[in-house]
Write an enzyme that holds these catalytic residues in place. Structure first.
Site, PDB file in Angstrom:
ATOM      1  N   ASP A 104       0.843  -1.102   0.008  1.00  0.00           N
ATOM      2  CA  ASP A 104      -0.169   0.033   0.005  1.00  0.00           C
ATOM      3  C   ASP A 104       0.881   1.442  -0.025  1.00  0.00           C
ATOM      4  OD1 ASP A 104       0.971  -0.618   2.576  1.00  0.00           O
ATOM      5  OD2 ASP A 104      -0.973   0.198   3.532  1.00  0.00           O
ATOM      6  N   ASP A 107       7.166   4.279   3.529  1.00  0.00           N
ATOM      7  CA  ASP A 107       7.284   5.355   4.170  1.00  0.00           C
ATOM      8  C   ASP A 107       8.845   5.084   4.519  1.00  0.00           C
ATOM      9  OD1 ASP A 107       6.933   3.831   6.376  1.00  0.00           O
ATOM     10  OD2 ASP A 107       5.157   4.587   7.019  1.00  0.00           O
ATOM     11  N   LYS A 135       6.261   8.067   0.225  1.00  0.00           N
ATOM     12  CA  LYS A 135       6.517   8.982   0.843  1.00  0.00           C
ATOM     13  C   LYS A 135       8.040   9.353   0.843  1.00  0.00           C
ATOM     14  CE  LYS A 135       3.207   8.838   4.346  1.00  0.00           C
ATOM     15  NZ  LYS A 135       3.144   8.878   5.879  1.00  0.00           N
ATOM     16  N   PHE A 156       0.373  11.842   7.640  1.00  0.00           N
ATOM     17  CA  PHE A 156      -0.088  10.443   7.901  1.00  0.00           C
ATOM     18  C   PHE A 156      -1.361  10.306   7.420  1.00  0.00           C
ATOM     19  CE2 PHE A 156      -2.760   7.833  10.611  1.00  0.00           C
ATOM     20  CZ  PHE A 156      -1.843   6.715  10.645  1.00  0.00           C
ATOM     21  N   VAL A 157      -1.627   9.455   6.374  1.00  0.00           N
ATOM     22  CA  VAL A 157      -2.798   9.193   5.580  1.00  0.00           C
ATOM     23  C   VAL A 157      -3.392   7.894   5.742  1.00  0.00           C
ATOM     24  CG1 VAL A 157      -1.438  10.501   3.491  1.00  0.00           C
ATOM     25  CG2 VAL A 157      -1.158   8.014   3.865  1.00  0.00           C
TER      26      VAL A 157
END
Length: 183
Positions: A104, A107, A135, A156-157
């Site tokens: 998904d 980071d 990210k 933060f998603v």
């Protein structure tokens, strides 16, 4: 769940459902071309990649096998802990297989770097990565990702499989979670 259903919890919509589906179609055409004549084992990383894996697999115009692995470097907070644990291992033997890890989000890259080496050590013919989101500003370990959907800011998603405290996974878009929700 639509963004309007939780609008007060969201600071910004980064990627719409339509943009996600268009990008997965584009990535699928590239994957089909790159793996022509070869069978692919899609390895989804639970739980966040469920939506990406399902929609990517449906978009591909070739037979694929799917398996799931759960690894974690997150606690209940909003930042990666850097400690990787296997929560559920694969059922498939990877020997001689062409493996495409479906993620998904990337980071820090810490978990994915570990996972990539772990799967390579199991005798796969090839191991590549497909991630919907990345990210770039959060990267601590560079990981070679062959298929990337969108680069996003280091916020933060939630949505499209991504959660906060097991909520928002079924949001159809990817959005920045408003700080008042997790503060």
């Amino acid at each position: 769940m639509e963004t309007s259903d939780v609008a007060n919890d969201l600071a910004d919509i980064l990627v719409t459902e339509e943009e996600i589906h268009a990008k997965l179609a584009e990535l699928s055409r590239r994957i089909e071309a790159d793996y022509e004549g070869r069978e692919i084992l899609l390895v989804g990383v639970l739980r966040g990649a469920v939506m990406v894996m399902a929609d990517l697999a449906r978009e591909l115009r070739a037979h694929v096998e799917m398996d799931w692995m759960a690894v974690s470097s997150y606690g209940s907070g909003t930042k990666s802990s850097g400690v990787v644990r296997i929560l559920k291992d694969l059922d498939s033997d990877l020997t001689g297989r062409h493996v495409l890890i479906v993620e998904d989000i990337i980071d820090s890259g810490l978990t994915l770097s570990w996972l990539l080496e772990n799967l390579r050590s199991r005798g796969a013919a090839s191991v590549e990565i497909c991630a919907l989101l990345r990210k770039p500003d959060a990267v601590k370990v560079e990981v070679p990702v062959k298929y990337i959907g969108f680069d996003i800011p280091n916020d933060f998603v939630v949505g499209y499989g991504l959660d906060y405290a097991e909520k928002y996974r079924n949001l159809r878009a990817v959005a920045v979670l408003a700080p008042h929700v997790y503060s």
